[in-house]
Design an enzyme around this catalytic site. Sequence first.
Site, short mmCIF file in Angstrom:
data_model
loop_
_atom_site.label_atom_id
_atom_site.label_comp_id
_atom_site.label_asym_id
_atom_site.label_seq_id
_atom_site.Cartn_x
_atom_site.Cartn_y
_atom_site.Cartn_z
N VAL A 17 0.83 -1.21 0.00
CA VAL A 17 0.00 0.00 0.00
C VAL A 17 0.87 1.26 0.00
O VAL A 17 0.65 2.19 -0.78
CB VAL A 17 -0.97 0.00 1.20
CG1 VAL A 17 -1.83 1.27 1.21
CG2 VAL A 17 -1.86 -1.24 1.18
N VAL A 36 -6.63 20.64 -2.08
CA VAL A 36 -6.45 20.88 -0.65
C VAL A 36 -6.34 22.38 -0.36
O VAL A 36 -6.78 22.86 0.68
CB VAL A 36 -5.18 20.13 -0.14
CG1 VAL A 36 -4.75 20.61 1.23
CG2 VAL A 36 -5.43 18.63 -0.14
N LYS A 105 -6.91 -2.33 9.93
CA LYS A 105 -8.15 -2.82 10.56
C LYS A 105 -7.88 -3.61 11.83
O LYS A 105 -8.66 -3.56 12.77
CB LYS A 105 -8.96 -3.69 9.59
CG LYS A 105 -8.22 -4.89 9.02
CD LYS A 105 -7.87 -4.66 7.60
CE LYS A 105 -6.94 -5.71 7.05
NZ LYS A 105 -6.70 -5.51 5.63
N GLU A 129 -10.67 5.06 6.09
CA GLU A 129 -11.50 4.48 5.02
C GLU A 129 -10.89 3.22 4.40
O GLU A 129 -11.60 2.28 4.03
CB GLU A 129 -11.71 5.53 3.91
CG GLU A 129 -12.57 5.08 2.75
CD GLU A 129 -13.99 4.72 3.16
OE1 GLU A 129 -14.75 5.63 3.48
OE2 GLU A 129 -14.33 3.52 3.15
N VAL A 132 -11.48 -0.88 5.72
CA VAL A 132 -12.55 -1.82 5.37
C VAL A 132 -12.89 -1.68 3.89
O VAL A 132 -13.16 -0.58 3.40
CB VAL A 132 -13.84 -1.56 6.19
CG1 VAL A 132 -14.90 -2.61 5.84
CG2 VAL A 132 -13.56 -1.56 7.67
N GLY A 134 -11.12 -1.81 1.23
CA GLY A 134 -10.12 -1.09 0.42
C GLY A 134 -10.62 0.17 -0.24
O GLY A 134 -10.97 1.14 0.44
N GLU A 190 -1.98 -14.97 0.96
CA GLU A 190 -0.62 -14.74 1.45
C GLU A 190 0.01 -16.07 1.85
O GLU A 190 -0.68 -17.07 2.00
CB GLU A 190 -0.68 -13.80 2.66
CG GLU A 190 -1.14 -12.42 2.23
CD GLU A 190 -1.13 -11.44 3.38
OE1 GLU A 190 -0.27 -11.55 4.25
OE2 GLU A 190 -2.00 -10.56 3.37
N LYS A 205 -12.93 -6.16 10.31
CA LYS A 205 -13.72 -5.23 9.48
C LYS A 205 -15.17 -5.16 9.97
O LYS A 205 -15.78 -4.09 9.99
CB LYS A 205 -13.65 -5.66 8.02
CG LYS A 205 -12.24 -5.50 7.43
CD LYS A 205 -12.08 -6.27 6.13
CE LYS A 205 -10.70 -6.03 5.51
NZ LYS A 205 -10.42 -6.95 4.39
N GLY A 315 -5.44 -4.67 -2.60
CA GLY A 315 -4.46 -4.34 -3.64
C GLY A 315 -3.84 -2.98 -3.35
O GLY A 315 -4.47 -2.12 -2.70
N1 LIG Z 1 -2.59 -4.91 0.86
C1 LIG Z 1 -3.88 -4.69 0.84
O1 LIG Z 1 -4.57 -5.03 -0.10
C2 LIG Z 1 -4.54 -3.96 1.97
C3 LIG Z 1 -5.89 -3.58 1.85
C4 LIG Z 1 -6.50 -2.88 2.89
C5 LIG Z 1 -5.78 -2.59 4.03
N2 LIG Z 1 -4.47 -2.99 4.11
C6 LIG Z 1 -3.76 -2.66 5.33
O2 LIG Z 1 -2.70 -1.78 5.02
C7 LIG Z 1 -1.61 -1.99 5.89
C8 LIG Z 1 -0.37 -2.27 5.08
O3 LIG Z 1 -0.58 -3.41 4.26
P1 LIG Z 1 0.44 -3.83 3.12
O4 LIG Z 1 -0.27 -4.85 2.31
O5 LIG Z 1 0.99 -2.65 2.47
O6 LIG Z 1 1.54 -4.57 4.01
P2 LIG Z 1 3.07 -4.85 3.61
O7 LIG Z 1 3.52 -5.96 4.47
O8 LIG Z 1 3.21 -4.97 2.14
O9 LIG Z 1 3.78 -3.48 4.05
C9 LIG Z 1 4.06 -3.14 5.37
C10 LIG Z 1 5.44 -2.53 5.39
O10 LIG Z 1 5.71 -2.00 6.67
C11 LIG Z 1 7.07 -2.26 6.96
N3 LIG Z 1 7.30 -2.16 8.39
C12 LIG Z 1 7.11 -3.09 9.34
N4 LIG Z 1 7.47 -2.61 10.55
C13 LIG Z 1 7.87 -1.35 10.36
C14 LIG Z 1 8.36 -0.34 11.21
N5 LIG Z 1 8.49 -0.55 12.51
N6 LIG Z 1 8.70 0.85 10.68
C15 LIG Z 1 8.56 1.07 9.36
N7 LIG Z 1 8.10 0.14 8.48
C16 LIG Z 1 7.77 -1.04 8.99
C17 LIG Z 1 7.32 -3.63 6.39
O11 LIG Z 1 8.71 -3.83 6.18
C18 LIG Z 1 6.54 -3.54 5.07
O12 LIG Z 1 7.32 -3.04 4.02
C19 LIG Z 1 -2.05 -3.12 6.82
O13 LIG Z 1 -2.62 -2.58 7.98
C20 LIG Z 1 -3.11 -3.82 6.01
O14 LIG Z 1 -4.05 -4.52 6.81
C21 LIG Z 1 -3.85 -3.65 3.12
N1 LIG Z 2 -6.20 -9.87 2.95
C1 LIG Z 2 -7.25 -8.94 2.70
C2 LIG Z 2 -6.67 -7.66 2.19
C3 LIG Z 2 -7.60 -6.51 2.22
O1 LIG Z 2 -7.92 -6.08 3.49
C4 LIG Z 2 -8.24 -9.55 1.71
O2 LIG Z 2 -7.99 -10.65 1.19
O3 LIG Z 2 -9.28 -8.98 1.46
NA NA Z 3 -13.07 1.52 2.11
#
Ligand SMILES: NC(=O)c1ccc[n+]([C@@H]2O[C@H](COP(=O)([O-])OP(=O)(O)OC[C@H]3O[C@@H](n4cnc5c(N)ncnc54)[C@H](O)[C@@H]3O)[C@@H](O)[C@H]2O)c1
Ligand SMILES: N[C@@H](CCO)C(=O)O
Ligand code: NA
Length: 441
Positions: A17, A36, A105, A129, A132, A134, A190, A205, A315
């Site tokens: 993200v 903004v 979440k 936002e 939940v 995305g 994953e 969520k 995503g």
């Molecule tokens: N990927 C998705 O589709 C998605 C969708 C909705 C919400 N989210 C939420 O977004 C957040 C991030 O998800 P993501 O998929 O990008 O995860 P990710 O694992 O790809 O990225 C997280 C990053 O944070 C870094 N990190 C860990 N500890 C750290 C620290 N102490 N300081 C700095 N960086 C640190 C990790 O090295 C990693 O690069 C999560 O809370 C996830 O639930 C993800």
């Molecule tokens: N792992 C979650 C990512 C989005 O929150 C999913 O499959 O929907």
């Molecule tokens: Na949303």
Amino acid sequence: MPSHKPIRVALLGCGTVGTEVVRLLTDQAADLAARVGAPVELAGIAVRKPNKHREVPADLLTTDAAALVASDVDVVVEVIGGIEPARTLLLDALRAGKSAVTANKALLAEHTAELSAAADASGADLYFEASVAGAIPLLRPLRESLAGDRITRVMGIVNGTTNFILSGMDSTGASYGETLEEATRLGYAEADPTADVDGFDAASKAAILASLAFHTRVTAADVHREGIASVSAADIAAAKALGRIVKLLAICERVPVGGDGEGADAGATEGISVRVHPAMIPRSHPLAGVNGAFNAVFVEADAAGEMMFYGQGAGGAPTASAVLGDLVAVARNLVQGGRGPRESAYAGLPSRPMGQTPTRYHISLDVADRAGVLSQVAAVFAEHDVSIAAVRQEGRVDDASLVVVTHAATDAALRSTVDKIGGLPVVREVVSVMRVEGEET
Ligand SMILES: NC(=O)c1ccc[n+]([C@@H]2O[C@H](COP(=O)([O-])OP(=O)(O)OC[C@H]3O[C@@H](n4cnc5c(N)ncnc54)[C@H](O)[C@@H]3O)[C@@H](O)[C@H]2O)c1
Ligand SMILES: N[C@@H](CCO)C(=O)O
Ligand code: NA
């Protein structure tokens, strides 16, 4: 051109993200500034391993997230995930009066009360936002657009991984194990899919959705959770045979309470049921057509009626879209003065245990093909005060199948009915048991 001083943003985490947040902030800098009323400037990016982030400007990288939060920034965007250090970093930011945007979440489902209190104390904003569904605008519609209505039910597909697996099982007839392998190979699931397949992600969520919909503090511990690991090819086939499809649903609804309870329930006439479990829904239901990794949330409100929110729930880019939307909102508040809506937990509705929640069951049985079977099975339903909505019986030479769909009864009554039926000598096998949603009770 904007005359306000730049809004300085600290980005915590630069994974799936975070990388997309950096890209959108960079690519759309001019538009964002115009929207903004001030430039939105990336002040720093906290990561764990700086040499792994060649795609973002090296001079912005730091491994000291706490120092970045404490520096001269206006907004903190947290996309690290997990409870710590995300919780402490966000609390530090909010306590210092810095607004926060998070996609986390898992954290919100446990610690919204604490985070909101810190935001209220300093007058900072807390937006989430992306946490939940995305990209789908969902939390703001619940919190703002529907603030004048009374939401009665929120029912959604909020986990893309499990929806991809269930859609695959439905279209191929393959087992859960085979389909999970395929999802992992394609990169949807994953390496450790536990949070998704066991329903933890959807339960977090659901807690966030229920809190907003019912103005009540709901945490993950209040959510009844069942994952999809026990969904069998037989369940999928049983659903298909009756024009239904199996989905992992997050359901948040108002339920009647007798008012004779103790503690939080004492005197209450209304409670809430918040749960995540697989369920059969009619193939004609709007959620039935939501396939693959997509998310959709069906909302019912007294005045508005039925609504559905649909789109990409996961995503990098879709999730970053929601993060950027929040970032623009908090940046606008900083430029124009004022704050976003505060947490609203005034209703304090009690969470009802699953056993007391009204549900409906679909039960498929393999039974001996002889006279009297149906009446023996029906007697068990009657004994438990569970009324039968439909029965389908198919005889074969040496065995027969019996499908029973119930009217609504408490989940506890339905469970004990199924247990007792499973023990009847005329029942060879309980082939499939699943709740039914999305139909008249
Ligand atoms: N990927 C998705 O589709 C998605 C969708 C909705 C919400 N989210 C939420 O977004 C957040 C991030 O998800 P993501 O998929 O990008 O995860 P990710 O694992 O790809 O990225 C997280 C990053 O944070 C870094 N990190 C860990 N500890 C750290 C620290 N102490 N300081 C700095 N960086 C640190 C990790 O090295 C990693 O690069 C999560 O809370 C996830 O639930 C993800
Ligand atoms: N792992 C979650 C990512 C989005 O929150 C999913 O499959 O929907
Ligand atoms: Na949303």
